[in-house]
Design a protein around this motif. Structure first.
Motif, PDB file in Angstrom:
ATOM      1  N   VAL A 187       1.048  38.452 -14.360  1.00 36.85           N
ATOM      2  CA  VAL A 187       0.983  38.955 -12.984  1.00 36.85           C
ATOM      3  C   VAL A 187       2.152  39.908 -12.773  1.00 36.85           C
ATOM      4  O   VAL A 187       3.309  39.534 -12.998  1.00 36.85           O
ATOM      5  N   ILE A 188       1.854  41.136 -12.362  1.00 32.44           N
ATOM      6  CA  ILE A 188       2.870  42.183 -12.216  1.00 32.44           C
ATOM      7  C   ILE A 188       3.033  42.531 -10.740  1.00 32.44           C
ATOM      8  O   ILE A 188       2.082  42.944 -10.087  1.00 32.44           O
TER       9      ILE A 188
ATOM     10  N   SER B 146      17.219  33.770 -20.615  1.00 34.58           N
ATOM     11  CA  SER B 146      18.218  32.877 -20.025  1.00 34.58           C
ATOM     12  C   SER B 146      17.732  31.433 -20.078  1.00 34.58           C
ATOM     13  O   SER B 146      16.592  31.149 -20.457  1.00 34.58           O
ATOM     14  N   ARG B 147      18.606  30.512 -19.654  1.00 33.12           N
ATOM     15  CA  ARG B 147      18.220  29.091 -19.669  1.00 33.12           C
ATOM     16  C   ARG B 147      17.163  28.784 -18.619  1.00 33.12           C
ATOM     17  O   ARG B 147      16.582  27.697 -18.609  1.00 33.12           O
ATOM     18  N   PHE B 148      16.912  29.755 -17.709  1.00 30.52           N
ATOM     19  CA  PHE B 148      15.852  29.582 -16.713  1.00 30.52           C
ATOM     20  C   PHE B 148      14.531  30.193 -17.177  1.00 30.52           C
ATOM     21  O   PHE B 148      13.557  30.220 -16.420  1.00 30.52           O
ATOM     22  N   GLY B 149      14.499  30.715 -18.401  1.00 30.16           N
ATOM     23  CA  GLY B 149      13.265  31.308 -18.931  1.00 30.16           C
ATOM     24  C   GLY B 149      13.039  32.737 -18.520  1.00 30.16           C
ATOM     25  O   GLY B 149      11.945  33.267 -18.682  1.00 30.16           O
ATOM     26  N   LEU B 150      14.085  33.396 -17.961  1.00 32.11           N
ATOM     27  CA  LEU B 150      13.957  34.780 -17.497  1.00 32.11           C
ATOM     28  C   LEU B 150      14.542  35.747 -18.524  1.00 32.11           C
ATOM     29  O   LEU B 150      15.583  35.477 -19.131  1.00 32.11           O
TER      30      LEU B 150
ATOM     31  N   MET C 207      11.111  39.308 -16.529  1.00 28.56           N
ATOM     32  CA  MET C 207       9.943  38.557 -17.004  1.00 28.56           C
ATOM     33  C   MET C 207      10.211  37.057 -16.953  1.00 28.56           C
ATOM     34  O   MET C 207      11.259  36.603 -17.419  1.00 28.56           O
ATOM     35  N   ASP C 208       9.284  36.338 -16.377  1.00 21.90           N
ATOM     36  CA  ASP C 208       9.397  34.877 -16.277  1.00 21.90           C
ATOM     37  C   ASP C 208       8.446  34.265 -17.303  1.00 21.90           C
ATOM     38  O   ASP C 208       7.246  34.120 -17.063  1.00 21.90           O
ATOM     39  N   PHE C 209       9.006  33.911 -18.465  1.00 21.49           N
ATOM     40  CA  PHE C 209       8.185  33.336 -19.534  1.00 21.49           C
ATOM     41  C   PHE C 209       7.934  31.854 -19.283  1.00 21.49           C
ATOM     42  O   PHE C 209       8.682  31.191 -18.546  1.00 21.49           O
ATOM     43  N   ILE C 210       6.878  31.332 -19.901  1.00 22.99           N
ATOM     44  CA  ILE C 210       6.605  29.895 -19.844  1.00 22.99           C
ATOM     45  C   ILE C 210       7.740  29.191 -20.581  1.00 22.99           C
ATOM     46  O   ILE C 210       8.180  29.631 -21.647  1.00 22.99           O
TER      47      ILE C 210
ATOM     48  N   ASP D  18       5.207  37.738 -14.270  1.00 28.91           N
ATOM     49  CA  ASP D  18       5.086  36.287 -14.452  1.00 28.91           C
ATOM     50  C   ASP D  18       4.020  36.003 -15.494  1.00 28.91           C
ATOM     51  O   ASP D  18       2.903  36.538 -15.414  1.00 28.91           O
ATOM     52  N   ILE D  19       4.357  35.177 -16.467  1.00 27.21           N
ATOM     53  CA  ILE D  19       3.394  34.805 -17.520  1.00 27.21           C
ATOM     54  C   ILE D  19       2.846  33.418 -17.194  1.00 27.21           C
ATOM     55  O   ILE D  19       3.616  32.465 -16.999  1.00 27.21           O
ATOM     56  N   ASN D  20       1.510  33.305 -17.122  1.00 26.62           N
ATOM     57  CA  ASN D  20       0.852  32.033 -16.811  1.00 26.62           C
ATOM     58  C   ASN D  20      -0.049  31.619 -17.963  1.00 26.62           C
ATOM     59  O   ASN D  20      -0.733  32.456 -18.555  1.00 26.62           O
ATOM     60  N   SER D  21      -0.060  30.331 -18.256  1.00 25.75           N
ATOM     61  CA  SER D  21      -0.937  29.832 -19.336  1.00 25.75           C
ATOM     62  C   SER D  21      -2.382  29.755 -18.868  1.00 25.75           C
ATOM     63  O   SER D  21      -3.306  29.907 -19.671  1.00 25.75           O
ATOM     64  N   SER D  22      -2.601  29.534 -17.540  1.00 26.68           N
ATOM     65  CA  SER D  22      -3.958  29.461 -16.955  1.00 26.68           C
ATOM     66  C   SER D  22      -4.864  28.560 -17.788  1.00 26.68           C
ATOM     67  O   SER D  22      -4.604  27.379 -17.936  1.00 26.68           O
ATOM     68  N   ARG D  23      -5.910  29.145 -18.401  1.00 26.76           N
ATOM     69  CA  ARG D  23      -6.868  28.352 -19.185  1.00 26.76           C
ATOM     70  C   ARG D  23      -6.555  28.378 -20.679  1.00 26.76           C
ATOM     71  O   ARG D  23      -7.390  28.006 -21.503  1.00 26.76           O
TER      72      ARG D  23
END
Length: 535
Positions: free
Chosen positions: A292-293, A380-384, A345-348, A303-308
């Protein structure tokens, strides 16, 4: 196999796409209404010096004055300098009304004017000339190893004037000294003609206009891995063959072909749906995940989502595989949308440090072919993960999209009941003020219905509390939430207090009297029905 596809069937747009097989690699769209000004060269005049910003504002002929930082001013424009290496105050070396040659570095965006520079760069087929910046020079970062050493040897043999610099582009790889010297001489002649024109005209004046999208595509993308150039318009086909010759790339002339199929060119290579995804907020991944951009004033958030997505034996492997798949698509979307500035970027979430490093290295590899300058930090440690990307042109979403007049670009609007309660409180605030004759409120129909039906008793109470102040609610079918207007009318004069939509005074009066007439008509209708019933 990489191909260049040029679509010119619609006169409003010229689209140039680079495809690898049937996958869209890069895209450029030139709209007739949106004129690109980046890289244009102007003769401008300094209109204001701002020491607090360490910059000057320059009138170059645009709607807004351009912003020129002091660090982007060449020393040739300084006055009264004794030591080249000394640090000078901006007011001591520049003055208002001074004329200088500037180039647009970044186009105007929103409320910001264009960013300017006096360090001119003239892009050619094989190299980029910096005619007044001798400190800059080198070879494209995409050329590595032995090829880089060979080009350095050829560069040392090239002849050019003192005080100039140049960078050999990726297309210069494999070219002879004669070809590079020809391109260099052509750029130098171009610069001399620009200076000659500048000496004959007063500022502001356009000295050089950047080429159209067709010429830019040939100049920036023509490499040996492009095996075919397909064009679906005969006029553009003839024009393209002329441009190829003028750019000194006759080796590509035979690769230009006219496309003559009933199915449109982009549909044949199945890239229309891929182009449509550029304008969407969410992009689906093959595994079922998504990215999602969202672009804001300060940065672009991804934002990266695993979704299905179920691509893995456990949650850790699924997260890693989805992130790895997202990295390739993110690099592609950044290139296609030409997103610039700060990107977060917010990775899983991933626990192993090894997986985080693999994702970082994969992203660096994915953006290696991007022409823009890119800097990438660690996760980072927050996944960013933060990165910055140079904006080459105005992004497609900026040039082709408009801010929604209803939500003002927020993407959401306030619920009409919540808005009605907010307006109710503002009405109370305006009605209790001294010397108030009436409070006129123009609101959308649904808000008016809610106030008159659900909150009528409260409105009557406000009128009683405020000693005869009249509160008039006027529904306007042309208004949509969250727009409204509240006008406080004093006993001696009119004062507009709150205006989310600014109606004119005569419109308020007209709607006020119309509202009174409607109330009178409804009153007499009810009275007539009552008389008939009693008879």
């Amino acid at each position: 196999m990489k191909r260049m596809l040029i679509n010119a069937t619609q006169k409003e747009e010229l689209r140039v796409a680079i495809v690898d097989g049937k996958r869209l690699y890069d895209l450029n769209i030139e709209n007739v209404k949106h004129e690109q000004k980046k890289s244009n060269i102007y003769k401008g005049r300094i209109t204001r010096i701002e020491p607090s910003l360490d910059a000057v504002f320059v009138d170059y002929g645009g709607k807004k004055h351009g912003f020129l930082p002091f660090r982007e001013v060449s020393i040739e424009y300084f006055k009264k300098i004794t030591n080249i290496n000394a640090r000078y105050n901006i007011k001591d070396v520049l003055f208002e009304g001074q004329e200088l040659i500037v180039q647009i570095n970044k186009e105007a965006r929103g409320n910001k004017g264009a960013a300017l520079t006096t360090f001119i760069s003239l892009a050619g087929s094989y190299l980029v000339l910096m005619p007044n910046n001798p400190k800059v020079g080198g070879i494209s970062r995409q050329i590595e190893g032995e090829n880089r050493n060979e080009l350095k040897e050829i560069m040392s043999l090239l002849e050019f004037k003192k005080g100039m610099g140049f960078i050999v582009r990726t297309a210069g790889l494999g070219q002879t000294k004669e070809s590079l010297q020809w391109d260099l001489n052509f750029r130098i002649q171009h610069w001399e003609s620009i200076k000659k024109i500048a000496s004959k005209h007063a500022a502001p004046f356009l000295l050089h206009q950047e080429s159209n999208v067709l010429v830019r595509a040939f100049r920036d993308y023509l490499r040996q891995d492009i095996k075919e150039i397909l064009i679906d318009n005969s006029k553009i086909f003839d024009l393209a063959r002329q441009h190829i010759t003028a750019l000194g790339r006759p080796d590509f002339k035979n690769k230009i072909k006219l496309y003559k199929n009933e199915i449109s060119l982009f549909s044949h290579y199945q890239i229309e749906s891929q182009i449509a995804s550029i304008f969407q907020r969410e992009v689906r991944l093959p595994s079922g995940g998504s990215i999602v951009i969202d672009t804001t004033e300060a940065l672009t958030a991804i934002d990266i989502n695993s979704s299905r997505s179920t691509k893995g034996y456990d949650i850790e492997e699924t997260a890693f595989n989805t992130n790895l798949e997202a990295v390739t698509e993110i690099a592609r979307q950044l290139r296609l949308r030409d997103l610039g500035g700060l990107i977060v970027m917010d990775f899983i979430d991933m626990t192993p440090i090894k997986n985080k490093r693999l994702i970082e290295n994969s992203l660096k590899e994915a953006v290696r072919q991007d022409r823009a300058r890119i800097q990438i930090s660690h996760i980072s440690r927050f996944g960013l993960l933060e990165m910055s990307r140079q904006r080459l042109n105005s992004s497609l979403c900026e040039s082709d999209n408009h801010i929604c007049s209803r939500c003002n670009g927020k993407g959401v609007i306030r619920d009409y009941k919540s808005l009605s309660l907010s307006i109710l409180r503002l009405i109370e605030e305006e009605s209790v003020k001294k010397n108030t004759k009436s409070v006129n409120v123009i609101v959308p129909i649904n808000v008016a219905s809610y106030l008159l039906n659900e909150k009528r008793t409260i409105l009557v109470l406000f009128e009683k509390k405020s000693s005869g102040v009249k509160i008039v609610i006027v529904p306007d079918k042309n208004l949509e939430t969250p727009n409204y207007s509240i006008t406080r009318i004093r006993k001696n004069r009119i004062k507009k207090n709150i205006n989310k939509v600014s109606p004119k005074t005569y419109k308020i009066k007209f709607l006020f009297y119309i509202n009174k007439i409607i109330h009178l008509i409804n009153f007499y209708k009810r009275r007539k029905i009552f008389i008939i019933c009693t008879k």
